[in-house]
Design a protein around this motif. Structure first.
Motif, short mmCIF file in Angstrom:
data_model
loop_
_atom_site.label_atom_id
_atom_site.label_comp_id
_atom_site.label_asym_id
_atom_site.label_seq_id
_atom_site.Cartn_x
_atom_site.Cartn_y
_atom_site.Cartn_z
N ARG A 96 -11.32 40.85 -11.57
CA ARG A 96 -10.31 40.68 -9.84
C ARG A 96 -11.96 41.48 -9.26
N ILE A 97 -11.34 40.35 -8.06
CA ILE A 97 -12.76 40.77 -6.92
C ILE A 97 -11.23 41.61 -6.42
N LEU A 98 -11.49 43.17 -6.03
CA LEU A 98 -10.42 43.77 -4.78
C LEU A 98 -10.89 43.57 -4.12
N ASP A 99 -12.04 43.15 -3.58
CA ASP A 99 -12.74 43.47 -2.25
C ASP A 99 -13.53 43.44 -1.76
N ILE A 100 -13.16 41.82 -0.31
CA ILE A 100 -14.74 41.43 0.57
C ILE A 100 -14.70 41.83 2.19
N ASP A 101 -15.55 42.71 2.20
CA ASP A 101 -15.43 43.26 3.40
C ASP A 101 -16.48 42.47 3.77
N VAL A 102 -16.01 41.45 5.06
CA VAL A 102 -17.43 40.41 5.76
C VAL A 102 -18.07 41.38 6.58
N GLN A 103 -17.99 42.15 7.39
CA GLN A 103 -17.87 42.52 8.14
C GLN A 103 -19.44 43.79 7.94
N ALA A 104 -18.62 44.33 6.51
CA ALA A 104 -20.16 45.30 6.46
C ALA A 104 -21.52 44.57 5.61
N ARG A 105 -20.22 43.71 4.99
CA ARG A 105 -21.33 42.17 4.07
C ARG A 105 -21.07 43.24 2.77
N THR A 106 -20.26 43.53 2.37
CA THR A 106 -19.91 43.64 1.17
C THR A 106 -18.66 43.57 -0.13
N ALA A 107 -19.01 44.12 -1.69
CA ALA A 107 -17.70 43.25 -1.54
C ALA A 107 -17.21 44.22 -3.31
N ARG A 108 -16.42 44.16 -3.22
CA ARG A 108 -16.45 45.73 -4.57
C ARG A 108 -14.86 44.50 -5.72
N VAL A 109 -15.89 45.00 -6.78
CA VAL A 109 -15.81 43.26 -8.06
C VAL A 109 -15.30 44.37 -9.26
N GLU A 110 -14.19 44.03 -10.31
CA GLU A 110 -14.10 44.64 -11.66
C GLU A 110 -15.82 44.17 -12.66
N ALA A 111 -15.70 44.52 -13.39
CA ALA A 111 -17.30 44.32 -14.36
C ALA A 111 -16.98 43.17 -14.79
N GLY A 112 -16.33 42.44 -14.95
CA GLY A 112 -16.33 41.27 -15.79
C GLY A 112 -15.40 40.06 -14.69
N VAL A 113 -16.09 40.13 -13.15
CA VAL A 113 -16.33 39.02 -12.69
C VAL A 113 -17.08 38.01 -12.71
N VAL A 114 -16.63 36.90 -12.98
CA VAL A 114 -18.55 36.36 -13.29
C VAL A 114 -19.02 35.27 -12.29
N LEU A 115 -19.94 35.28 -11.94
CA LEU A 115 -20.73 35.86 -10.44
C LEU A 115 -20.67 34.62 -9.80
N ASP A 116 -20.60 33.36 -10.56
CA ASP A 116 -19.37 32.23 -9.36
C ASP A 116 -18.06 32.38 -9.13
N ALA A 117 -17.67 33.09 -9.80
CA ALA A 117 -15.71 33.30 -9.06
C ALA A 117 -16.57 34.28 -7.70
N LEU A 118 -16.98 34.58 -7.92
CA LEU A 118 -17.79 36.23 -6.49
C LEU A 118 -18.27 35.29 -5.28
N ARG A 119 -19.75 34.16 -6.06
CA ARG A 119 -20.41 33.34 -5.02
C ARG A 119 -19.16 32.03 -4.35
N SER A 120 -18.40 31.31 -5.13
CA SER A 120 -17.14 31.05 -4.60
C SER A 120 -16.55 31.67 -3.01
N ALA A 121 -16.11 32.47 -3.89
CA ALA A 121 -15.19 33.70 -2.73
C ALA A 121 -15.74 34.07 -1.87
N THR A 122 -16.99 34.47 -2.21
CA THR A 122 -17.95 35.06 -0.64
C THR A 122 -18.63 34.00 0.52
N ALA A 123 -18.61 32.51 -0.35
CA ALA A 123 -18.84 31.20 0.59
C ALA A 123 -17.88 31.36 1.22
N LEU A 124 -16.17 31.71 1.43
CA LEU A 124 -15.82 31.39 2.53
C LEU A 124 -15.83 31.55 3.64
N HIS A 125 -16.83 32.98 3.29
CA HIS A 125 -17.35 33.68 4.66
C HIS A 125 -18.41 34.07 4.93
#
Length: 267
Positions: A96-125
């Protein structure tokens, strides 16, 4: 002598009743290999849903003398994700992607998050995670932290270690802790025993660095792609005693990473 597998499974059922553990060749066979040529059948595979499940596995294996291997997407090319004991598969539930802080440009993720899943979520910002190994469609952030992955844009964005802000870990004796640029602290400050054990571990790290200052300063961190061995230079006083960055690349041999806060870059 290692305890029988049945003893381990029973012990895990007592420590974490909801934890899924699979045994037998049909279940463990796919975990006997990764992207390398190594073939090492594990005794069991556990599928944690929470950090508490990971604590239960580590403590049970410690008490029964069975090794633990943390596994993400199984894309390792040097046998990094195989082992003869219990394999922890983070990709099934702890993804699970636990948090995306757009202002701080950080993301908190669990260890099993696939890179492309994170990139897809952050690309929206308008953000991205810099390191981009060729296995980006299946590698996990935990695995990238394990081997300090980089990728085609490493000249610009560097390695994973340069993008890690904090790591949530489980120590070898089954204590939850947080590692960051200020050191190491217990994840549960109200647990006096955990606070004591983590403080002792931090003191041991400082003593290790203090006793080998000259060697660490002259031999480690000399070139951008020096990723072999432990990156102890991040623990030097002039580098701020950054335990999170020092743990990147240790392949789960020092602690099991359950979650991470990572730095993002603009797309």
């Amino acid at each position: 002598m290692r305890a029988p597998l049945t003893s381990l499974v029973v012990h895990l059922a007592e420590l974490a009743p909801g934890l899924r553990v699979e045994t037998g060749p049909g279940a463990t066979g796919p975990y006997a290999y990764d992207a390398s040529n190594y073939r090492v059948p594990p005794r069991a595979v556990a599928f944690p849903r929470t950090a508490e499940d990971v604590v239960a596995v580590v403590r049970a294996c410690r008490e029964t003398g069975i090794p633990v291997t943390a596994r993400g997407g199984g894309t390792s090319m040097a046998g990094n994700a195989v082992g003869p004991g219990v394999v922890l598969d983070f990709s099934r539930y702890m993804n699970r992607i636990l948090d995306i802080d757009v202002q701080a440009r950080t993301a908190r993720v669990e260890a099993g998050v696939v890179l492309d899943a994170l990139r897809s979520a952050t690309a929206l910002h308008g953000l991205d995670f810099g390191p981009d190994p060729s296995s980006h469609s299946r590698c996990t952030l935990g695995g990238m932290i394990g081997n300090d992955a980089c990728g085609n844009r490493s000249v610009r964005d560097g390695r994973t270690s340069g993008h890690v802000v904090a790591l949530e870990i489980v120590t070898a004796d089954g204590v939850r802790a947080v590692a960051d640029h200020t050191g190491l602290r217990a994840a549960e400050p109200g647990d006096a025993e955990a606070v004591r054990r983590v403080a002792r571990l931090e003191a041991d790290l400082k003593r290790l660095v203090g006793e080998d200052l000259a060697l660490i300063r002259t031999e480690l961190g000399r070139i951008p792609r020096q990723v072999s061995g432990y990156q102890l230079h991040h623990l030097l006083p002039e580098n701020g005693f950054d335990v999170a960055r020092a743990l990147v690349g240790t392949e789960g041999s020092c602690a099991v990473v359950t979650a991470a806060t990572v730095r993002l870059v603009a797309t």
